[in-house]
Scaffold this active site. Sequence first.
Site, mmCIF file in Angstrom:
data_model
loop_
_atom_site.group_PDB
_atom_site.id
_atom_site.type_symbol
_atom_site.label_atom_id
_atom_site.label_comp_id
_atom_site.label_asym_id
_atom_site.label_seq_id
_atom_site.Cartn_x
_atom_site.Cartn_y
_atom_site.Cartn_z
ATOM 1 N N LYS A 15 0.807 -1.233 -0.050
ATOM 2 C CA LYS A 15 0.019 0.027 -0.007
ATOM 3 C C LYS A 15 1.055 1.466 -0.124
ATOM 4 O O LYS A 15 2.108 1.110 0.584
ATOM 5 C CB LYS A 15 -0.839 -0.098 1.285
ATOM 6 C CG LYS A 15 -2.089 -1.000 1.005
ATOM 7 C CD LYS A 15 -3.142 -1.129 2.040
ATOM 8 C CE LYS A 15 -4.263 -2.098 1.522
ATOM 9 N NZ LYS A 15 -5.044 -2.449 2.688
ATOM 10 N N ARG A 20 -2.581 -10.306 4.936
ATOM 11 C CA ARG A 20 -3.337 -10.467 3.462
ATOM 12 C C ARG A 20 -2.178 -9.739 2.891
ATOM 13 O O ARG A 20 -1.892 -8.455 2.685
ATOM 14 C CB ARG A 20 -4.614 -9.481 3.618
ATOM 15 C CG ARG A 20 -5.248 -9.679 1.958
ATOM 16 C CD ARG A 20 -6.482 -8.799 2.055
ATOM 17 N NE ARG A 20 -7.212 -8.664 0.895
ATOM 18 C CZ ARG A 20 -6.535 -7.843 -0.244
ATOM 19 N NH1 ARG A 20 -5.710 -7.148 -0.135
ATOM 20 N NH2 ARG A 20 -7.129 -7.881 -1.333
HETATM 21 N N1 PMM Z 1 -7.252 -4.335 1.156
HETATM 22 C C1 PMM Z 1 -7.670 -4.125 -0.208
HETATM 23 C C2 PMM Z 1 -8.748 -5.107 -0.486
HETATM 24 N N2 PMM Z 1 -9.348 -5.824 0.262
HETATM 25 N N3 PMM Z 1 -9.379 -6.967 2.438
HETATM 26 C C3 PMM Z 1 -9.044 -6.705 3.845
HETATM 27 N N4 PMM Z 1 -9.595 -7.598 4.776
HETATM 28 N N5 PMM Z 1 -7.985 -5.943 4.412
HETATM 29 C C4 PMM Z 1 -7.563 -5.170 3.380
HETATM 30 O O1 PMM Z 1 -6.679 -4.138 4.012
HETATM 31 C C5 PMM Z 1 -7.852 -5.023 2.089
HETATM 32 C C6 PMM Z 1 -8.884 -5.891 1.604
HETATM 33 C C7 PMM Z 1 -6.974 -3.360 -1.105
HETATM 34 O O2 PMM Z 1 -5.562 -3.685 -1.478
HETATM 35 P P1 PMM Z 1 -5.542 -4.565 -2.686
HETATM 36 O O3 PMM Z 1 -5.864 -3.581 -4.021
HETATM 37 O O4 PMM Z 1 -4.053 -4.707 -2.562
HETATM 38 O O5 PMM Z 1 -6.092 -5.686 -2.891
#
Ligand code: PMM
Length: 256
Positions: free
Chosen positions: A211, A242
């Site tokens: 991020k 994650r």
């Molecule tokens: N961040 C993204 C998408 N889904 N789900 C959870 N539970 N926690 C997060 O911090 C989160 C998520 C956005 O990041 P990406 O685009 O790299 O998937």
Amino acid sequence: MIDKMLVMGILNVTPDSFSDGGLFDSTEKAIARGLEMMAEGAEIIDIGGESTRPGAQRTSQDEELQRTIPVVKALAESGAVISIDTMRAEVARAAVEAGATYINDVSGGIADPQMHATAAELDVKYILMHWRGHSVDMNSQAIYSDIVADVKSELSVQIEKALAAGISRHNLFIDPGLGFAKDAEHNWELLTRIDEIVELGYPVLIGASRKRFLGGDTPLEREGATLDVTRGLIGKGIWGVRVHSVAPHRELISHG
Ligand code: PMM
């Protein structure tokens, strides 16, 4: 105290995902990447069909279903534990019917009023993230008096709603939502005081991977900082991380 974090591998099936640049935008490529993450030791594969990066427009429900369901089905049939990253109850339902056992709702039940009742009815695991609004204008909502106390109390409100809708306590997981309506300072403060979120008493998932608040100009340049964040979380009672890069995280968590 949870001392061994699990690794949730990110599988964004979105042509506009900021981190994989659409590399895995086709079903076949997504399935191949999912299988690769399983081989690398991911305990859960998190499949998402809607980009949530700051400023992103919403994806239609049909598009989201078309992107995710074939991938969920194929990977579930291969034995993967699947989480569906969606804010829509109908997408969650279709994904669970296709084999998903976790619903990862970044809106914590705010975006779709049917989500909590649907998760309760399906009786699957539900990850409730802290969220204040859709990506298109979430940056303007990054205003807090005490970021950790505010996130904690807003999470508590949604937890109470989830329980009232019938979601079982043992199916509930929480996430402070790094990068969602939060500036860099907010994200770092949440990480520094993560024990206060753990105190809520639910398994905590952290999504810091690549991020923007980590610095660097490109997502790949944030990989080292992502690993540093995970290293800093070891021993703090965190349930899972994650992440995009499964193998290095698996190695770090298992062997330091
Ligand atoms: N961040 C993204 C998408 N889904 N789900 C959870 N539970 N926690 C997060 O911090 C989160 C998520 C956005 O990041 P990406 O685009 O790299 O998937």
